[in-house]
Design an enzyme around this catalytic site. Structure first.
Site, PDB file in Angstrom:
ATOM      1  CB  CYS A 109      -0.992  -0.039   1.150  1.00  0.00           C
ATOM      2  SG  CYS A 109      -2.470   0.928   0.782  1.00  0.00           S
ATOM      3  CG  HIS A 214      -3.764  -3.491   3.051  1.00  0.00           C
ATOM      4  ND1 HIS A 214      -2.793  -2.989   3.880  1.00  0.00           N
ATOM      5  CD2 HIS A 214      -4.295  -2.427   2.408  1.00  0.00           C
ATOM      6  CE1 HIS A 214      -2.745  -1.684   3.756  1.00  0.00           C
ATOM      7  NE2 HIS A 214      -3.646  -1.317   2.857  1.00  0.00           N
ATOM      8  CD  GLU A 216      -1.672  -5.862   5.628  1.00  0.00           C
ATOM      9  OE1 GLU A 216      -1.381  -6.026   4.428  1.00  0.00           O
ATOM     10  OE2 GLU A 216      -2.434  -4.951   6.026  1.00  0.00           O
TER      11      GLU A 216
END
Ligand SMILES: N[C@@H](CCC(=O)NCCCC(=O)O)C(=O)O
Length: 247
Positions: A109, A214, A216
């Site tokens: 990001c 994202h 994660e």
């Protein structure tokens, strides 16, 4: 072999004092997805490049702050209240030094935006205001609502091979996006509105990817995220085997 991956922190005011912080999910994804130990890197400026000798990888996290436009040749910022100059002063030289030595880099990001600027590229400051573009911001709501899968991306190149597919759904929490790719920056995912969603850095010795979404976030529940973090962990392991053999 224990792998150590650095995460440059943000510089932000918390409870009335300036602190160095990053969301815990990045470290959790490194431990659970890449098999690496995270270390937080305080954004203390260019001198931090010296720690690269102790790292097996570099992960650049997301943040609500934006890279200062002056760093990619634009004098006017549309978000002057959302900068983090200490992080910019740290990450841009750190990225260039990491890429030069072949240290694996995963940029997420804000991280893909820093990666692109570090290599001489530029950014759109408010992508949702561009003709024909979607609103890529996360919007209001709970974290689960803000980080839900939002739109399709079309995959290509090495990233498509890594994920074993040519399209996927991703979350989206950003007001900025890559404009002109920097030196060696190859686009490997696009949204259907033309927004750059992933890149791979070519012409460098190591593994280096940037993602606008994202992976994660709840990584263990997403096959793409698991593939990305496993590939990053494998790259870090190969790098570590090389430099430790040389040491
Ligand atoms: N500020 C940049 C990068 C956005 C980003 O990293 N988002 C993740 C954190 C956002 C949040 O959790 O609120 C941009 O807006 O493009």
């Amino acid at each position: 072999m224990s792998l150590i991956v650095g995460i440059p922190a943000c510089c932000k005011e918390i409870s009335g004092s300036i602190q160095h912080a990053t969301p815990s999910r990045y470290g959790a994804a490194l431990v659970g997805g890449a098999g690496a130990h995270p270390v937080l890197l305080p954004p203390v400026g260019e001198g931090l490049v010296t720690v690269l000798d102790r790292l097996d990888g570099l992960l650049l996290s997301g943040s609500p702050s934006n890279v200062e436009p002056r760093l990619y040749g634009v004098s006017h910022s549309l978000t002057p209240d959302r900068h983090d100059p200490q992080r910019d002063a740290t990450t841009l030289p750190l990225i260039r030094a990491a890429l030069a030595r072949g240290l694996p880099v995963l940029a997420i990001c804000r991280g893909i935006q820093e990666l692109n600027v570090a290599l001489g590229g530029t950014l759109h400051q408010q992508v949702q205001d561009l003709p024909g573009r979607m609103d890529h911001r996360g919007g209001p709501g709970t974290p689960e609502q803000r980080y839900r899968p939002k739109h399709k991306v079309l995959l290509s190149g090495q990233l498509a091979l890594m994920l074993g597919k040519t399209e996927t759904m991703v979350n989206s929490l950003h007001e900025q996006a890559l404009d002109r790719p920097g030196e060696g920056v190859a686009v490997e995912a696009l949204a259907e509105d033309g927004t750059i969603e992933a890149v791979r850095v070519t012409g460098v010795p190591g593994w280096a990817y940037g993602l606008q979404w994202h992976p994660e976030w709840q990584f263990a529940e997403n096959e793409d995220s698991l593939a990305i973090f496993r590939a990053f962990g494998e790259a870090c392991r190969a790098y570590a085997a090389g430099w430790r053999k040389a040491a």
